[in-house]
Design an enzyme around this catalytic site. Sequence first.
Site, mmCIF file in Angstrom:
data_model
loop_
_atom_site.group_PDB
_atom_site.id
_atom_site.type_symbol
_atom_site.label_atom_id
_atom_site.label_comp_id
_atom_site.label_asym_id
_atom_site.label_seq_id
_atom_site.Cartn_x
_atom_site.Cartn_y
_atom_site.Cartn_z
ATOM 1 N N LYS A 48 0.840 -1.211 0.000
ATOM 2 C CA LYS A 48 0.000 0.000 0.000
ATOM 3 C C LYS A 48 0.867 1.249 0.000
ATOM 4 O O LYS A 48 0.595 2.212 -0.729
ATOM 5 C CB LYS A 48 -0.946 -0.024 1.218
ATOM 6 C CG LYS A 48 -2.051 -1.054 1.068
ATOM 7 C CD LYS A 48 -2.786 -1.323 2.360
ATOM 8 C CE LYS A 48 -3.721 -2.525 2.180
ATOM 9 N NZ LYS A 48 -4.333 -2.975 3.422
ATOM 10 N N GLN A 92 -4.624 -1.551 9.728
ATOM 11 C CA GLN A 92 -4.467 -2.868 9.116
ATOM 12 C C GLN A 92 -5.094 -3.937 10.017
ATOM 13 O O GLN A 92 -4.727 -4.080 11.178
ATOM 14 C CB GLN A 92 -2.973 -3.154 8.879
ATOM 15 C CG GLN A 92 -2.700 -4.443 8.128
ATOM 16 C CD GLN A 92 -3.233 -4.444 6.695
ATOM 17 O OE1 GLN A 92 -3.144 -3.451 5.979
ATOM 18 N NE2 GLN A 92 -3.799 -5.554 6.267
ATOM 19 N N ASP A 115 -11.047 2.780 3.900
ATOM 20 C CA ASP A 115 -11.271 1.348 3.717
ATOM 21 C C ASP A 115 -12.763 1.021 3.663
ATOM 22 O O ASP A 115 -13.145 -0.063 3.231
ATOM 23 C CB ASP A 115 -10.653 0.581 4.906
ATOM 24 C CG ASP A 115 -9.466 -0.273 4.487
ATOM 25 O OD1 ASP A 115 -9.321 -0.510 3.286
ATOM 26 O OD2 ASP A 115 -8.717 -0.702 5.371
#
Length: 276
Positions: A48, A92, A115
Amino acid sequence: MKLLDGKTLAAKLRAELKGKIETANKIPGLAVVIVGEDPASKIYVRNKIKACAEVGMKSFVYELPQSVSQAELERLLDTLAADEKVDGILLQLPLPKGFDAESAMSRIPASKDVDGFSAENLGKLVLHEERFAACTPSGIMKLLENEGVELKGKRAVIVGRSDTVGKPMALLLLNADATVTVCHSKTRDLQSICREADILVVAIGKPKFITEDMVKEGAIVVDVGMNRDENGKLCGDVDFEEVQKKASLITPVPGGVGPMTITMLLYNTCLAAWKE
Ligand code: NAP
């Protein structure tokens, strides 16, 4: 059969984003927070960060040891939430055992939840007012859109009901007027349900689970799975070699859904930065 080529589309979309970022008033910034030493999570985070750099976006990485407390993690998230340089925050997942992911996620404001995992953003998706929808399903929608796939009235079957893939995928397809069925490990007669699908999306995490006899002739098959086969080779949840003979469109693994997921993260961070 034609490939649903995520690698090529992702490269095109990232080049477009790079061009926009070069001329933007504000360079978007993504904060990535990782707790602990899980090797797979570390690779995802590295990819990422690399993708951010490639399109000219800023990234801020916070690698916290597993010994960090829930309160310290949440304090960091609060600081990032208030930081104007940070447009998107990615925590994460999964967090190591002992952490309360839901409580940590609640510290990320919906406006920075690129996200799309927060309760508020999931709720907006239910209400068909989606802003940041989860990156993997929205990447799949872009892939289908790019091929000009008509979704209205089509039978879509999703195998897998995770909060990050299966459920938001079902909502996006429903919002696009498909008729949607969601299957899971307790579903009876999975084969006959899958065989009805015009569009079959599989996200279960079982190598080559979907076989040719579970797929209708001419179906569109989207394989989200990322597994290793018996020889250690990367493979999806679909038996690609056999199923591709029947499918009209199919994603390869790798090179299908995966590259689109990170692209949508970049895309959402730009939206957050530019308040588009
Ligand atoms: P997950 O949270 O592990 O959920 C798996 C789902 O599959 C569950 O809903 C489970 O049902 C269902 N399932 C398991 N075995 C089944 C069976 N035999 N028949 C029918 N349903 C079954 O998975 P996930 O996070 O959605 O990930 C799925 C796969 O996609 C993994 O391989 C993951 O690595 C991959 N992935 C790839 C990307 C990408 O960008 N390419 C992104 C995310 C995930 P129950 O709910 O009943 O347990």
